[in-house]
Design an enzyme around this catalytic site. Structure first.
Site, mmCIF file in Angstrom:
data_model
loop_
_atom_site.group_PDB
_atom_site.id
_atom_site.type_symbol
_atom_site.label_atom_id
_atom_site.label_comp_id
_atom_site.label_asym_id
_atom_site.label_seq_id
_atom_site.Cartn_x
_atom_site.Cartn_y
_atom_site.Cartn_z
ATOM 1 N N CYS A 14 0.872 -1.184 0.000
ATOM 2 C CA CYS A 14 0.000 0.000 0.000
ATOM 3 C C CYS A 14 0.906 1.231 0.000
ATOM 4 C CB CYS A 14 -0.969 -0.022 1.175
ATOM 5 S SG CYS A 14 -0.184 -0.005 2.801
ATOM 6 N N ARG A 20 -3.285 -0.582 5.480
ATOM 7 C CA ARG A 20 -3.871 -1.667 4.684
ATOM 8 C C ARG A 20 -2.966 -2.882 4.539
ATOM 9 N NH1 ARG A 20 -5.017 2.084 -0.326
ATOM 10 N NH2 ARG A 20 -3.130 3.016 0.581
ATOM 11 N N ASP A 130 -7.925 3.928 1.008
ATOM 12 C CA ASP A 130 -6.972 4.379 2.018
ATOM 13 C C ASP A 130 -7.743 4.878 3.238
ATOM 14 O OD1 ASP A 130 -5.092 5.714 3.498
ATOM 15 O OD2 ASP A 130 -4.216 6.775 1.797
HETATM 16 P P1 4NP Z 1 -1.749 2.852 4.131
HETATM 17 O O1 4NP Z 1 -2.351 4.213 4.718
HETATM 18 O O2 4NP Z 1 -1.225 3.164 2.741
HETATM 19 O O3 4NP Z 1 -2.909 1.920 4.106
HETATM 20 O O4 4NP Z 1 -0.647 2.434 5.090
HETATM 21 C C1 4NP Z 1 -1.634 5.405 4.719
HETATM 22 C C2 4NP Z 1 -0.721 5.653 5.715
HETATM 23 C C3 4NP Z 1 -0.024 6.859 5.741
HETATM 24 C C4 4NP Z 1 -0.253 7.793 4.751
HETATM 25 C C5 4NP Z 1 -1.168 7.535 3.754
HETATM 26 C C6 4NP Z 1 -1.851 6.348 3.724
HETATM 27 N N1 4NP Z 1 0.435 9.031 4.785
HETATM 28 O O5 4NP Z 1 0.153 9.885 3.922
HETATM 29 O O6 4NP Z 1 1.287 9.235 5.642
#
Ligand code: 4NP
Length: 163
Positions: A14, A20, A130
């Protein structure tokens, strides 16, 4: 012919590797183990800003309620991952495009697939949303999608994405 005995090596990817993909990693590990499959499963992010962190506490708590203990430490995807893993599974189209561009050769580019290939057919979803900027419902929804997809991955043994 189903390739049921193959020891797959799967990397979930991800953006941040704190919501995720670490959840997907643990859910597939649990479901695969329950089905007697000894697969190697890991996760990584296309963005390195959370490197070394444990999963987001909201995802940790939501997963814990369903019996999953998330202990993964975030790490960015590396070129070596395209050699080490057989299947690199993207949570959304951004991750998919980033991974395809990153792949060092055609063979490893073909390892990149989308998790949506394993959603139930009646779903309208085309990616795992997300949850980072969402409320608690977003995390529950992600876990619902991941449990469904991981169940389908194990029961189909990857036949949905032609690997
Ligand atoms: P992930 O969620 O891709 O599911 O781990 C996110 C975690 C952090 C960020 C964006 C999405 N961020 O912009 O820091």
């Amino acid at each position: 012919m189903m390739n049921t005995d193959k020891k797959h090596k799967i990397l979930f990817v991800c953006l941040g590797n704190i919501c995720r993909s670490p959840a997907a990693e643990e859910i597939l590990r649990v479901i695969a183990r329950e089905s007697g499959k000894n697969w190697e499963i890991d996760s990584a992010g296309t963005y390195s800003g959370h490197k070394g962190e444990l999963p987001d506490r909201r995802m940790y708590a939501a997963a814990r309620k369903r019996g999953y203990n998330l202990t993964h430490r975030a790490r960015p995807v590396s070129i070596a991952d395209f050699i080490d893993f057989d299947i690199i599974m993207a949570m959304d189209d951004d991750n998919y495009e980033t991974l395809r561009k990153m792949a060092p050769d055609i063979k490893s580019e073909d390892k990149v697939v989308r998790i949506r290939d394993f959603f139930n057919k009646e779903r309208n979803d085309t990616y795992v949303p997300d949850p980072y900027y969402s409320g608690a419902d977003g995390f529950e929804y992600v876990l619902d999608l991941l449990e469904e997809a991981c169940g389908n991955i194990v029961s189909s043994d990857f036949n949905a994405c032609g690997i």
